[in-house]
Design a protein around this motif. Structure first.
Motif, PDB file in Angstrom:
ATOM      1  N   THR A   1     -23.447 115.968 -19.108  1.00 23.42           N
ATOM      2  CA  THR A   1     -22.971 115.250 -20.284  1.00 23.42           C
ATOM      3  C   THR A   1     -24.148 114.693 -21.074  1.00 23.42           C
ATOM      4  OG1 THR A   1     -22.774 113.163 -19.088  1.00 23.42           O
ATOM      5  CG2 THR A   1     -20.826 114.576 -19.118  1.00 23.42           C
TER       6      THR A   1
ATOM      7  N   GLU B   1     -18.518 110.032 -23.314  1.00 21.17           N
ATOM      8  CA  GLU B   1     -17.141 109.610 -23.017  1.00 21.17           C
ATOM      9  C   GLU B   1     -16.489 108.874 -24.179  1.00 21.17           C
ATOM     10  OE1 GLU B   1     -19.878 106.343 -21.852  1.00 21.17           O
ATOM     11  OE2 GLU B   1     -19.860 108.459 -21.343  1.00 21.17           O
TER      12      GLU B   1
ATOM     13  N   PRO C   1     -12.230 113.255 -18.880  1.00 16.38           N
ATOM     14  CA  PRO C   1     -13.444 113.920 -18.397  1.00 16.38           C
ATOM     15  C   PRO C   1     -13.479 115.399 -18.793  1.00 16.38           C
ATOM     16  CG  PRO C   1     -12.019 113.311 -16.561  1.00 16.38           C
ATOM     17  CD  PRO C   1     -11.371 112.802 -17.803  1.00 16.38           C
TER      18      PRO C   1
END
Length: 106
Positions: free
Chosen positions: A79, A84, A90
């Protein structure tokens, strides 16, 4: 040549699609220079739902994937910082083996 195809699928929050895509493209554009064994990569946006975005990368072998994602490459997502904040959940991670098709007719 058989390669490993890695697909990371993101579900982006409403209204953040453009910003997420810009950030993602900026971050992955240097990957071919940074990661030996990256054969090809692309960002795919679902035409029916532009909030569904995939980063698809093709890797020469497992060693190249380990150099990119670590020993846990089969299960560990990669990531970017604060990713997020853009997502509804996710990342979903999948791997595939790409097998060439003989188009020579033989």
């Amino acid at each position: 040549m058989s390669v490993i195809v890695r697909v990371s699928e993101a579900h982006v929050r409403d209204g953040l699609e453009g910003e997420f895509l810009t950030r993602l493209r900026d971050l992955v554009s240097s990957f071919p220079d940074r990661y030996e064994g990256l054969v090809r990569h692309a960002v795919l946006v679902d035409l029916a739902d532009p909030r569904r975005v995939q980063y698809v990368s093709e890797w020469a072998d497992e060693a190249a994937l380990v150099a990119y994602a670590g020993e846990g490459w089969r299960t560990d997502v990669v990531t970017f910082p604060d990713e997020e904040a853009y997502l509804t959940g996710p990342l979903v991670l999948r791997h595939h083996e790409s097998i060439e098709i003989d188009t020579a007719g033989g």
